[in-house]
Design a protein around this motif. Structure first.
Motif, PDB file in Angstrom:
ATOM      1  N   UNK A   1      73.066 -77.533 -70.095  1.00  0.00           N
ATOM      2  CA  UNK A   1      72.376 -78.162 -70.977  1.00  0.00           C
ATOM      3  C   UNK A   1      70.965 -77.935 -71.384  1.00  0.00           C
ATOM      4  N   UNK A   2      70.119 -77.801 -70.607  1.00  0.00           N
ATOM      5  CA  UNK A   2      68.785 -77.365 -70.760  1.00  0.00           C
ATOM      6  C   UNK A   2      68.541 -75.889 -71.329  1.00  0.00           C
ATOM      7  N   UNK A   3      69.231 -75.115 -70.870  1.00  0.00           N
ATOM      8  CA  UNK A   3      69.110 -73.592 -71.282  1.00  0.00           C
ATOM      9  C   UNK A   3      69.524 -73.722 -72.762  1.00  0.00           C
ATOM     10  N   UNK A   4      70.698 -74.424 -73.096  1.00  0.00           N
ATOM     11  CA  UNK A   4      71.203 -74.376 -74.462  1.00  0.00           C
ATOM     12  C   UNK A   4      70.290 -74.791 -75.604  1.00  0.00           C
ATOM     13  N   UNK A   5      69.544 -75.986 -75.125  1.00  0.00           N
ATOM     14  CA  UNK A   5      68.492 -76.643 -75.867  1.00  0.00           C
ATOM     15  C   UNK A   5      67.324 -75.680 -75.975  1.00  0.00           C
ATOM     16  N   UNK A   6      66.854 -75.005 -75.171  1.00  0.00           N
ATOM     17  CA  UNK A   6      65.583 -74.260 -75.152  1.00  0.00           C
ATOM     18  C   UNK A   6      66.104 -72.905 -75.929  1.00  0.00           C
ATOM     19  N   UNK A   7      67.390 -72.377 -75.750  1.00  0.00           N
ATOM     20  CA  UNK A   7      67.910 -71.064 -76.232  1.00  0.00           C
ATOM     21  C   UNK A   7      67.988 -71.450 -77.712  1.00  0.00           C
ATOM     22  N   UNK A   8      68.333 -72.480 -78.307  1.00  0.00           N
ATOM     23  CA  UNK A   8      68.619 -72.904 -79.645  1.00  0.00           C
ATOM     24  C   UNK A   8      67.164 -72.761 -80.321  1.00  0.00           C
ATOM     25  N   UNK A   9      66.186 -73.493 -79.827  1.00  0.00           N
ATOM     26  CA  UNK A   9      64.912 -73.466 -80.492  1.00  0.00           C
ATOM     27  C   UNK A   9      64.218 -72.109 -80.704  1.00  0.00           C
ATOM     28  N   UNK A  10      64.305 -71.266 -79.686  1.00  0.00           N
ATOM     29  CA  UNK A  10      63.887 -69.922 -79.647  1.00  0.00           C
ATOM     30  C   UNK A  10      64.523 -69.071 -80.623  1.00  0.00           C
ATOM     31  N   UNK A  11      65.693 -69.070 -80.115  1.00  0.00           N
ATOM     32  CA  UNK A  11      66.805 -68.360 -81.455  1.00  0.00           C
ATOM     33  C   UNK A  11      66.483 -68.585 -82.790  1.00  0.00           C
ATOM     34  N   UNK A  12      66.304 -69.904 -83.284  1.00  0.00           N
ATOM     35  CA  UNK A  12      66.084 -70.247 -84.636  1.00  0.00           C
ATOM     36  C   UNK A  12      64.789 -69.599 -85.157  1.00  0.00           C
ATOM     37  N   UNK A  13      63.739 -69.482 -84.325  1.00  0.00           N
ATOM     38  CA  UNK A  13      62.424 -69.044 -84.680  1.00  0.00           C
ATOM     39  C   UNK A  13      62.552 -67.707 -85.111  1.00  0.00           C
ATOM     40  N   UNK A  14      63.450 -66.722 -84.336  1.00  0.00           N
ATOM     41  CA  UNK A  14      63.751 -65.409 -84.558  1.00  0.00           C
ATOM     42  C   UNK A  14      64.360 -65.357 -85.782  1.00  0.00           C
ATOM     43  N   UNK A  15      65.476 -66.135 -85.962  1.00  0.00           N
ATOM     44  CA  UNK A  15      66.265 -66.155 -87.395  1.00  0.00           C
ATOM     45  C   UNK A  15      65.560 -66.473 -88.511  1.00  0.00           C
ATOM     46  N   UNK A  16      64.613 -67.472 -88.511  1.00  0.00           N
ATOM     47  CA  UNK A  16      63.629 -67.912 -89.607  1.00  0.00           C
ATOM     48  C   UNK A  16      62.865 -66.683 -89.887  1.00  0.00           C
ATOM     49  N   UNK A  17      62.492 -65.837 -88.994  1.00  0.00           N
ATOM     50  CA  UNK A  17      61.606 -64.686 -89.415  1.00  0.00           C
ATOM     51  C   UNK A  17      62.462 -63.643 -90.496  1.00  0.00           C
ATOM     52  N   UNK A  18      63.634 -63.889 -90.437  1.00  0.00           N
ATOM     53  CA  UNK A  18      64.307 -63.169 -91.399  1.00  0.00           C
ATOM     54  C   UNK A  18      64.302 -63.716 -92.942  1.00  0.00           C
TER      55      UNK A  18
END
Length: 438
Positions: free
Chosen positions: A103-120
């Motif tokens: 639960x905690x990992x998925x929440x953090x992972x989604x936040x950080x991953x979307x930052x990388x995606x947004x860079x595109x």
């Protein structure tokens, strides 16, 4: 009624996202930072809005893949990518409660991953301005509302955020509100009309009043530190100094005795139960990180099992209440290095952008935004020392803004240099003086 309004806005967002993925990024930020669905009381309250907007965004990325920009490889993005991978290591190896980690990992992972995606996706000044505006609206809504509430109640009650969000707690909301003030300042500097500038001043004052009204000691320290840095980094220093020197003390004067008593505990922390509990948690994180070097104990270290093994006083298992000790306890010394390194390199990247645009009036906006992002990071570094907000969205969006700014300025400087070479003003063997990266 609120549910229908949110549904209507969301449907518009989905439609716009398929037209342009930038709207998907804005929708994700709005849902993740503001949590507008938590303001509703019906079907909208628990609907999976973020998941739907994320799916729409990824579909739009496929449809518009020819419009995406090259991923920027520099110290910031490389550290961020490694950080995303690293936060999954400690939970797998040393978790005290493995069944609760996902639960905690998925929440953090989604936040950080979307930052990388947004860079595109985020690539233009207009995109950055829209992103800043969405962040200001998302947090500013609670800050302005809380500021009015603080003024009307005389600061007798605390200000809280939306349930289930990173900013639900009064202390977390206060820090988020303070970090938004520099972004409002940026919008004020870019405003062309007087009423817009005055509205921005009012919004900044109400946000500061809201943070003070939260009775958060960490937010108080962040206000003091950040006000100085915002003055240092701003254009038109005199008007800003007058606002800070006149308005801010007035806010403090009108606070009730309970606020003064709580702030005074900063000096007598050794007699405050809350402060002693935090120190106990910090010592626990330190001992755990030493024992599990270079790893940590995972996302669920704030529980009886970890404290029974590592805490000086196992009877008070609390969260770290510090971004530094939270990163250290959960992900070890390597995790702390990556976490701090991301923001340190972001600061350096912003400084490079400020230096490169110093003599270019047409890029004043980039210099302003870089400086205000630095001020926001100072607020996070100061107030975050007393809060468990390692995975909070807002500071990572400041990282996103700085990286995109660096890319925009680098492209502009390269184009200028190329034009100078072609006109014979600069020899062909002389490279562009601007360094993209940190």
């Amino acid at each position: 009624m609120r549910d229908l309004v949110i549904l209507g806005l969301f449907l518009v967002l989905i439609y716009k996202t398929f037209k342009d993925p930038m709207w998907g990024v804005l929708g994700w930020v709005w849902m993740g930072v503001m949590n507008p669905h938590r303001l509703a009381y019906g079907f909208a309250h628990d609907a999976p809005w973020s998941m739907v907007i994320a799916l729409a965004l990824f579909m739009s990325l496929v449809l518009h893949r020819d419009k995406l920009v090259r991923f920027p490889f520099n110290a910031v993005t490389i550290l961020l990518a490694i950080w995303i991978l690293w936060i999954g290591v400690s939970p797998l190896l040393f978790s005290f409660y493995p069944d609760k980690e996902m639960h905690f990992w998925s929440r953090a992972f989604k936040v950080l991953l979307m930052v990388l995606v947004s860079l595109l996706v985020v690539q233009r000044r207009r995109d950055l301005n829209l992103l800043v505006l969405v962040l200001v609206i998302s947090i500013g809504y609670y800050g302005i509302k809380g500021g009015v509430f603080t003024v009307l109640s005389g600061g007798s009650a605390r200000v809280w955020g939306p349930e289930g969000s990173f900013i639900e707690d009064n202390n977390s909301l206060a820090l988020a509100t303070i970090m938004t003030v520099p972004l409002i300042r940026y919008l004020q500097l870019q405003a062309t009309k007087r009423w817009q500038r005055n509205l921005a001043i009012l919004a900044m004052l109400l946000c500061m009043a809201s943070a003070v009204g939260s009775q958060s000691r960490g937010a108080f320290l962040a206000i003091v530190t950040m006000s100085f840095f915002m003055w240092m980094k701003s254009r038109n220093k005199l008007p800003l100094a007058l606002v800070v020197l006149v308005a801010l003390p007035l806010i403090f004067v009108f606070m009730p005795d309970s606020w003064t008593e709580r702030m005074n505990t900063i000096k007598t922390y050794d007699q405050d139960a809350s402060a002693l509990g935090r120190i106990n948690a910090w010592q626990t994180a330190w001992r755990m990180a030493l024992d599990l070097f270079p790893f940590g104990g995972g996302f669920t270290v704030a529980g009886p099992a970890a404290f029974a093994k590592y805490a000086p006083d196992p009877s008070i298992p609390l969260t770290a209440h510090s971004i530094y000790f939270q990163a250290l306890g959960e992900h070890g010394f390597m995790g702390l290095f990556l976490f701090v390194g991301i923001f340190a390199m972001t600061w350096r990247l912003a400084s490079a952008t400020i230096k490169a645009t110093k003599a270019l009036p047409e890029l004043q906006w980039a210099r302003d935004l870089s400086a205000m992002c630095q001020v926001g990071l100072i607020g996070y570094a100061t107030g975050g020392a007393f809060l468990s907000l390692v995975y909070f969205d807002l500071p990572y969006y400041l990282v996103l803004i700085v990286v995109v700014l660096n890319r925009i300025v680098a492209a502009e400087m390269t184009a200028r240099h190329q034009a100078a070479v072609e006109s014979g003003q600069v020899p062909r063997d002389v490279h562009s003086p601007f360094w993209e990266g940190a």
